[in-house]
Design an enzyme around this catalytic site. Sequence first.
Site, PDB file in Angstrom:
ATOM      1  N   GLU A   1       4.286 -56.795 -19.760  1.00 32.36           N
ATOM      2  CA  GLU A   1       3.785 -58.167 -19.690  1.00 32.36           C
ATOM      3  C   GLU A   1       4.930 -59.158 -19.549  1.00 32.36           C
ATOM      4  OE1 GLU A   1       1.170 -58.665 -23.061  1.00 32.36           O
ATOM      5  OE2 GLU A   1      -0.339 -57.354 -22.148  1.00 32.36           O
TER       6      GLU A   1
ATOM      7  N   CYS B   1      -5.516 -51.528  -9.823  1.00 28.99           N
ATOM      8  CA  CYS B   1      -4.904 -50.192  -9.916  1.00 28.99           C
ATOM      9  C   CYS B   1      -5.715 -49.165  -9.141  1.00 28.99           C
ATOM     10  CB  CYS B   1      -4.757 -49.786 -11.376  1.00 28.99           C
ATOM     11  SG  CYS B   1      -3.506 -50.764 -12.238  1.00 28.99           S
TER      12      CYS B   1
ATOM     13  N   CYS C   1       0.330 -53.410 -14.692  1.00 27.97           N
ATOM     14  CA  CYS C   1      -0.403 -52.378 -15.427  1.00 27.97           C
ATOM     15  C   CYS C   1       0.381 -51.069 -15.468  1.00 27.97           C
ATOM     16  CB  CYS C   1      -1.742 -52.100 -14.750  1.00 27.97           C
ATOM     17  SG  CYS C   1      -2.907 -53.456 -14.818  1.00 27.97           S
TER      18      CYS C   1
ATOM     19  N   ASN D   1       2.322 -50.566 -19.437  1.00 29.41           N
ATOM     20  CA  ASN D   1       2.165 -51.957 -19.006  1.00 29.41           C
ATOM     21  C   ASN D   1       3.380 -52.773 -19.440  1.00 29.41           C
ATOM     22  OD1 ASN D   1       1.035 -51.521 -21.608  1.00 29.41           O
ATOM     23  ND2 ASN D   1      -0.158 -53.389 -21.501  1.00 29.41           N
TER      24      ASN D   1
ATOM     25  N   CYS E   1      -8.032 -50.740 -14.047  1.00 31.98           N
ATOM     26  CA  CYS E   1      -8.570 -51.991 -13.491  1.00 31.98           C
ATOM     27  C   CYS E   1      -8.734 -51.859 -11.968  1.00 31.98           C
ATOM     28  CB  CYS E   1      -7.646 -53.158 -13.838  1.00 31.98           C
ATOM     29  SG  CYS E   1      -6.179 -53.281 -12.792  1.00 31.98           S
TER      30      CYS E   1
ATOM     31  N   GLU F   1      -0.703 -48.096 -14.860  1.00 31.53           N
ATOM     32  CA  GLU F   1      -0.999 -47.184 -13.744  1.00 31.53           C
ATOM     33  C   GLU F   1      -0.130 -47.514 -12.537  1.00 31.53           C
ATOM     34  OE1 GLU F   1      -3.051 -48.958 -15.599  1.00 31.53           O
ATOM     35  OE2 GLU F   1      -5.077 -48.138 -15.644  1.00 31.53           O
TER      36      GLU F   1
END
Length: 117
Positions: free
Chosen positions: A31, A76, A40, A29, A73, A42
């Site tokens: 940010e 993803c 993310c 990830n 999530c 993934e």
Amino acid sequence: MRNAWAPYSNFHVGAAIEAADGAVYVGCNVESASYGLTICAERMALGAAVAGGARKLRRVVVTTEVDPPAAPCGACRQLLAEFGLDLEVVAVGPTTERRWKLAALLPDAFTKETLER
Ligand code: THU
């Protein structure tokens, strides 16, 4: 997961995608101070796989520091579905793991077949 850039959530995620030819593509990830731009692990791994030429995907492994292990999530799941609902999803935590087919995590998925109807 070690390389994750997560200074705001401090929630570190790693992802590895194994393609049908055995090649492995990784992501973490990333940010942003503009929080909504966060990506993310993934989806980072999926981008690496696609950019590397992979089109058939066998498995995605997601690692976090929580038990029970965190599943991908919704966003993803949807992007992974692009490459087939038969994908194996493995979530790994510090002491346990969980496994599903992507189809089980995204019932009644909206897919390219939907567009062809
Ligand atoms: N995160 C992922 O990397 N993958 C997921 O499937 C869920 C959430 C990241 C995004 C953000 O950096 C942090 O975890 C907390 O939401």
